[in-house]
Design an enzyme around this catalytic site. Structure first.
Site, PDB file in Angstrom:
ATOM      1  N   ARG A  34       0.828  -1.217   0.000  1.00 57.24           N
ATOM      2  CA  ARG A  34       0.000   0.000   0.000  1.00 57.24           C
ATOM      3  C   ARG A  34       0.858   1.261   0.000  1.00 57.24           C
ATOM      4  O   ARG A  34       0.504   2.250   0.645  1.00 57.24           O
ATOM      5  CB  ARG A  34      -0.947   0.026   1.208  1.00 57.24           C
ATOM      6  CG  ARG A  34      -1.988  -1.073   1.197  1.00 57.24           C
ATOM      7  CD  ARG A  34      -3.118  -0.723   0.252  1.00 57.24           C
ATOM      8  NE  ARG A  34      -4.017  -1.853   0.080  1.00 57.24           N
ATOM      9  CZ  ARG A  34      -5.210  -1.934   0.638  1.00 57.24           C
ATOM     10  NH1 ARG A  34      -5.643  -0.967   1.393  1.00 57.24           N
ATOM     11  NH2 ARG A  34      -5.967  -2.984   0.408  1.00 57.24           N
ATOM     12  N   ARG A  38      -3.342   6.555   1.191  1.00 58.88           N
ATOM     13  CA  ARG A  38      -3.848   7.704   1.945  1.00 58.88           C
ATOM     14  C   ARG A  38      -2.868   8.339   2.928  1.00 58.88           C
ATOM     15  O   ARG A  38      -3.115   9.438   3.402  1.00 58.88           O
ATOM     16  CB  ARG A  38      -5.139   7.313   2.681  1.00 58.88           C
ATOM     17  CG  ARG A  38      -6.356   7.336   1.775  1.00 58.88           C
ATOM     18  CD  ARG A  38      -7.595   7.027   2.542  1.00 58.88           C
ATOM     19  NE  ARG A  38      -7.518   5.680   3.084  1.00 58.88           N
ATOM     20  CZ  ARG A  38      -8.299   5.215   4.054  1.00 58.88           C
ATOM     21  NH1 ARG A  38      -9.201   5.995   4.613  1.00 58.88           N
ATOM     22  NH2 ARG A  38      -8.178   3.975   4.472  1.00 58.88           N
ATOM     23  N   ARG A  47      -7.253  12.060  -4.814  1.00 57.18           N
ATOM     24  CA  ARG A  47      -8.532  11.443  -4.420  1.00 57.18           C
ATOM     25  C   ARG A  47      -9.654  12.469  -4.190  1.00 57.18           C
ATOM     26  O   ARG A  47     -10.826  12.120  -4.270  1.00 57.18           O
ATOM     27  CB  ARG A  47      -8.331  10.595  -3.152  1.00 57.18           C
ATOM     28  CG  ARG A  47      -7.862   9.196  -3.409  1.00 57.18           C
ATOM     29  CD  ARG A  47      -8.943   8.286  -3.999  1.00 57.18           C
ATOM     30  NE  ARG A  47      -9.748   7.652  -2.960  1.00 57.18           N
ATOM     31  CZ  ARG A  47     -10.998   7.978  -2.675  1.00 57.18           C
ATOM     32  NH1 ARG A  47     -11.602   8.923  -3.350  1.00 57.18           N
ATOM     33  NH2 ARG A  47     -11.642   7.345  -1.720  1.00 57.18           N
ATOM     34  N   ASP A  83      -6.833  -2.844  -7.621  1.00 58.54           N
ATOM     35  CA  ASP A  83      -7.346  -3.551  -6.454  1.00 58.54           C
ATOM     36  C   ASP A  83      -7.555  -5.022  -6.813  1.00 58.54           C
ATOM     37  O   ASP A  83      -7.773  -5.353  -7.977  1.00 58.54           O
ATOM     38  CB  ASP A  83      -8.665  -2.939  -5.974  1.00 58.54           C
ATOM     39  CG  ASP A  83      -9.023  -3.460  -4.581  1.00 58.54           C
ATOM     40  OD1 ASP A  83      -8.442  -2.962  -3.601  1.00 58.54           O
ATOM     41  OD2 ASP A  83      -9.833  -4.394  -4.478  1.00 58.54           O
ATOM     42  N   TYR A 158     -14.546 -12.203  -0.166  1.00 58.75           N
ATOM     43  CA  TYR A 158     -15.319 -10.982  -0.442  1.00 58.75           C
ATOM     44  C   TYR A 158     -16.572 -11.293  -1.264  1.00 58.75           C
ATOM     45  O   TYR A 158     -17.623 -10.688  -1.063  1.00 58.75           O
ATOM     46  CB  TYR A 158     -14.458  -9.952  -1.176  1.00 58.75           C
ATOM     47  CG  TYR A 158     -13.411  -9.332  -0.278  1.00 58.75           C
ATOM     48  CD1 TYR A 158     -13.768  -8.430   0.715  1.00 58.75           C
ATOM     49  CD2 TYR A 158     -12.070  -9.667  -0.403  1.00 58.75           C
ATOM     50  CE1 TYR A 158     -12.821  -7.861   1.552  1.00 58.75           C
ATOM     51  CE2 TYR A 158     -11.103  -9.108   0.428  1.00 58.75           C
ATOM     52  CZ  TYR A 158     -11.494  -8.207   1.408  1.00 58.75           C
ATOM     53  OH  TYR A 158     -10.549  -7.666   2.239  1.00 58.75           O
TER      54      TYR A 158
HETATM   55  O1  1CP Z   1       0.074   0.600  -3.284  1.00 57.77           O
HETATM   56  C1  1CP Z   1      -0.464  -0.510  -3.382  1.00 57.77           C
HETATM   57  O2  1CP Z   1      -0.254  -1.431  -2.545  1.00 57.77           O
HETATM   58  C2  1CP Z   1      -1.355  -0.790  -4.589  1.00 57.77           C
HETATM   59  C3  1CP Z   1      -2.732  -0.662  -4.367  1.00 57.77           C
HETATM   60  C4  1CP Z   1      -3.630  -1.730  -3.757  1.00 57.77           C
HETATM   61  C5  1CP Z   1      -3.449  -3.108  -3.524  1.00 57.77           C
HETATM   62  C6  1CP Z   1      -2.201  -3.943  -3.759  1.00 57.77           C
HETATM   63  C7  1CP Z   1      -4.940  -1.420  -3.370  1.00 57.77           C
HETATM   64  C8  1CP Z   1      -5.536  -0.079  -3.454  1.00 57.77           C
HETATM   65  N1  1CP Z   1      -5.559  -2.578  -2.961  1.00 57.77           N
HETATM   66  C9  1CP Z   1      -4.659  -3.614  -3.031  1.00 57.77           C
HETATM   67  C10 1CP Z   1      -4.911  -5.022  -2.728  1.00 57.77           C
HETATM   68  C11 1CP Z   1      -6.016  -5.385  -1.815  1.00 57.77           C
HETATM   69  N2  1CP Z   1      -7.300  -4.915  -1.792  1.00 57.77           N
HETATM   70  C12 1CP Z   1      -5.932  -6.412  -0.853  1.00 57.77           C
HETATM   71  C13 1CP Z   1      -4.711  -7.259  -0.633  1.00 57.77           C
HETATM   72  C14 1CP Z   1      -3.743  -6.567   0.251  1.00 57.77           C
HETATM   73  C15 1CP Z   1      -4.116  -6.564   1.697  1.00 57.77           C
HETATM   74  O3  1CP Z   1      -4.216  -7.655   2.307  1.00 57.77           O
HETATM   75  O4  1CP Z   1      -4.293  -5.460   2.234  1.00 57.77           O
HETATM   76  C16 1CP Z   1      -7.179  -6.522  -0.216  1.00 57.77           C
HETATM   77  C17 1CP Z   1      -7.551  -7.472   0.895  1.00 57.77           C
HETATM   78  C18 1CP Z   1      -8.038  -5.576  -0.811  1.00 57.77           C
HETATM   79  C19 1CP Z   1      -9.467  -5.344  -0.510  1.00 57.77           C
HETATM   80  C20 1CP Z   1      -9.705  -3.923  -0.226  1.00 57.77           C
HETATM   81  N3  1CP Z   1      -9.840  -2.976  -1.184  1.00 57.77           N
HETATM   82  C21 1CP Z   1      -9.738  -3.283   1.030  1.00 57.77           C
HETATM   83  C22 1CP Z   1      -9.605  -3.980   2.380  1.00 57.77           C
HETATM   84  C23 1CP Z   1     -10.934  -4.275   2.936  1.00 57.77           C
HETATM   85  C24 1CP Z   1     -10.848  -5.148   4.188  1.00 57.77           C
HETATM   86  O5  1CP Z   1     -11.224  -6.324   4.115  1.00 57.77           O
HETATM   87  O6  1CP Z   1     -10.387  -4.628   5.216  1.00 57.77           O
HETATM   88  C25 1CP Z   1      -9.917  -1.903   0.797  1.00 57.77           C
HETATM   89  C26 1CP Z   1     -10.048  -0.831   1.826  1.00 57.77           C
HETATM   90  C27 1CP Z   1      -9.984  -1.731  -0.606  1.00 57.77           C
HETATM   91  C28 1CP Z   1     -10.082  -0.453  -1.360  1.00 57.77           C
HETATM   92  C29 1CP Z   1      -8.774   0.088  -1.684  1.00 57.77           C
HETATM   93  N4  1CP Z   1      -7.849  -0.576  -2.483  1.00 57.77           N
HETATM   94  C30 1CP Z   1      -6.734   0.206  -2.635  1.00 57.77           C
HETATM   95  C31 1CP Z   1      -6.953   1.425  -1.902  1.00 57.77           C
HETATM   96  C32 1CP Z   1      -5.985   2.577  -1.829  1.00 57.77           C
HETATM   97  C33 1CP Z   1      -8.234   1.326  -1.316  1.00 57.77           C
HETATM   98  C34 1CP Z   1      -8.907   2.390  -0.474  1.00 57.77           C
HETATM   99  C35 1CP Z   1      -9.757   3.229  -1.377  1.00 57.77           C
HETATM  100  C36 1CP Z   1      -9.603   4.679  -1.125  1.00 57.77           C
HETATM  101  O7  1CP Z   1      -8.567   5.305  -1.424  1.00 57.77           O
HETATM  102  O8  1CP Z   1     -10.594   5.228  -0.619  1.00 57.77           O
END
Ligand code: 1CP
Length: 353
Positions: A34, A38, A47, A83, A158
Site C-alpha cells: 500500500r 492515503r 482522491r 485492487d 469478499y
Molecule cells: O500501493 C499498493 O499497494 C497498490 C494498491 C492496492 C493493492 C495492492 C490497493 C488499493 N488494494 C490492493 C490489494 C487489496 N485490496 C488487498 C490485498 C492486500 C491486503 O491484504 O491489504 C485486499 C484485501 C483488498 C481489498 C480492499 N480494497 C480493502 C480492504 C478491505 C478489508 O477487508 O479490510 C480496501 C479498503 C480496498 C479499497 C482500496 N484498495 C486500494 C486502496 C488505496 C483502497 C482504499 C480506497 C480509497 O482510497 O478510498
C-alpha cells in the site's frame, strides 16, 4: 562462456529482482505494501478530484499515484495501483468500494457461479495493462514494477460475504455447506487470475504478487483442501513465464509447511512469524519478504531503527530477503517515518551481502 554471461546478467538485475531469485544484492531491497495511498498528502489530493474506481480505471491517474511514492522515497520496487477486486468487475460482478469492497449480490448459488464470465483482460480491464505500460515507460530500470492479483480464497471471501469482515464466517461456513459450489467458484477464480496475471506480465509487470490476505483464517486441513489447489492451478498456469512470483501469506504462519510445497519464488510474511523460523520451514529455494509490523512506524526514530535492525537480523545474512511491512501501511502513518525506514534499510545493508 555461458557462465560468464549469466554472471553479467545477474549483476545487472535490479536488487529487488535479484533478491526474488535468491541472488546476492548490493543492499536489501525495500518497498511497502500500500505504498501508494492515503498516508501520502499527494494521494489524498488526487482522491479529492477522483473516486477510487475512477483512479483505477484512468491510466494517467493510476500511473500518477503508482509513481508518487517513488518520487519521495528510494523504494526498490513499485506496485501497480489497482485492487484485487478490479478484475471481478470485469467478470460481471457488480461491486463498489466503501472504502472496502461491497458486492451487490453476494455469491451463494451455483447459478451465480455459472453466470460469471471468463475474464478477457484486454477487453474487460484494458486500463490495468495500459497503466502498467505507462508506469514502465516512466520508471528507472533499477525499480521493477509488480503486477498483482488476489488469491482465489481471498477473492472468494469478499464474493461470498459481500463485504469486508474480520472472521468471514459466511464464506468459511459456505466451504463446508457447499463444497462443490465452493470448489467450482475457486477454480473459476483461479482461471481468471491466470489470464489476468499473464496479461499484466505481457504488458510489462516484472514480478507478480498473489495476495492471500485471508488464507490465514483457514487451518492447515482446510487450507490444503480449499486454499492451496486453486493457488497451484495459478502457479501451473504461469509456469512458462520468466517472472518471479510472490505469495503473500498473511497470517500464514501455521500453514508454512504446506506453503513450502508451492512453487513460488518469494513468500511474503506478516510480523507474527519469525523470519528465521519461516526460512527454515520454507527451505533454501525460496526468498522471503517482510515483515515489520506497520504499527512500529509510529515509534520514535531510535526505536524504529532498532526494530528494523531486528527484522534484518531475523532475516539473516544470506541472500533472498526483501524488506517490507508485514501488511499494508496505515493511513495515519507519517511519511517521514517511511523515508527513515527506507534509508535505514539501505544504510544498514549496503554491500554487506
Ligand atoms: O500501493 C499498493 O499497494 C497498490 C494498491 C492496492 C493493492 C495492492 C490497493 C488499493 N488494494 C490492493 C490489494 C487489496 N485490496 C488487498 C490485498 C492486500 C491486503 O491484504 O491489504 C485486499 C484485501 C483488498 C481489498 C480492499 N480494497 C480493502 C480492504 C478491505 C478489508 O477487508 O479490510 C480496501 C479498503 C480496498 C479499497 C482500496 N484498495 C486500494 C486502496 C488505496 C483502497 C482504499 C480506497 C480509497 O482510497 O478510498
Amino acid at each position: 562462456m555461458p557462465q560468464t554471461q549469466s554472471k553479467i546478467d545477474q549483476r545487472d538485475l535490479p536488487p529487488f529482482l535479484a533478491a526474488c531469485r535468491g541472488l546476492p544484492v548490493p543492499h536489501t531491497p525495500v518497498w511497502i505494501m500500500r505504498q501508494a495511498g492515503r498516508y501520502l498528502p499527494e494521494y489524498r489530493k488526487v482522491r479529492e478530484k477522483a473516486d477510487f474506481v475512477t483512479l483505477t480505471r484512468t491510466p494517467e491517474l493510476a500511473a500518477e499515484v503508482t509513481l508518487q511514492p517513488l518520487r519521495r522515497f528510494d523504494f526498490d520496487a513499485s506496485i501497480i495501483f489497482s485492487d484485487i477486486m478490479t478484475p471481478l468487475q470485469g467478470m460481471g460482478v457488480a461491486l463498489d468500494f466503501k472504502p472496502g469492497p461491497v458486492v451487490d449480490e453476494p455469491i451463494r448459488t451455483r447459478k451465480q457461479v455459472d453466470a460469471l464470465r471468463p475474464l478477457l483482460p484486454d477487453q474487460d480491464v484494458p486500463f490495468v495493462m495500459e497503466s502498467i505500460r505507462m508506469v514502465r515507460s516512466e520508471l528507472p530500470s533499477k525499480v521493477p514494477l509488480i503486477g498483482f492479483a488476489g488469491s482465489p480464497f481471498t477473492l472468494f471471501c469478499y464474493l461470498v460475504a459481500g463485504k469486508p469482515s474480520k472472521e468471514f464466517s459466511e464464506p468459511r461456513s459456505f466451504l463446508h455447506a457447499e463444497p462443490a459450489i465452493s470448489a467450482l467458484l475457486l477454480d473459476r477464480l483461479a482461471d481468471a487470475m491466470v489470464v489476468y496475471l499473464r496479461a499484466q506480465a505481457d504488458a510489462g509487470a516484472q514480478a507478480l504478487m498473489l495476495f492471500e490476505s485471508w488464507g490465514g483464517l483457514l487451518g492447515p486441513q482446510d487450507y490444503a483442501t480449499y486454499g492451496m489447489p486453486p493457488v497451484r492451478r495459478i502457479i501451473e498456469g504461469l509456469s512458462d513465464l520468466d517472472v518471479p512470483l510472490i505469495y503473500f501469506a498473511n497470517q500464514g504462519g501455521a500453514n508454512l509447511r504446506l506453503i513450502s510445497d508451492l512453487k513460488v519464488d518469494v513468500v511474503g510474511l506478516d510480523w507474527r512469524v519469525p523470519i528465521e523460523d519461516a526460512r527454515r520451514i520454507l527451505g533454501a529455494g525460496k526468498a522471503v519478504q517482510g515483515n515489520l509490523d506497520p504499527a512500529v512506524l509510529f515509534a520514535p526514530k531510535d526505536t524504529l531503527c532498532r526494530r528494523i535492525d531486528d527484522v534484518l537480523a531475523d532475516a539473516g545474512s544470506g541472500p533472498g530477503h526483501i524488506f517490507n511491512l508485514g501488511h499494508g501501511i496505515w493511513p495515519e502513518t507519517d511519511p517521514d517515518a517511511v523515508a527513515r525506514l527506507v534509508d535505514h534499510v539501505h544504510e544498514r545493508t549496503s554491500d554487506s551481502k
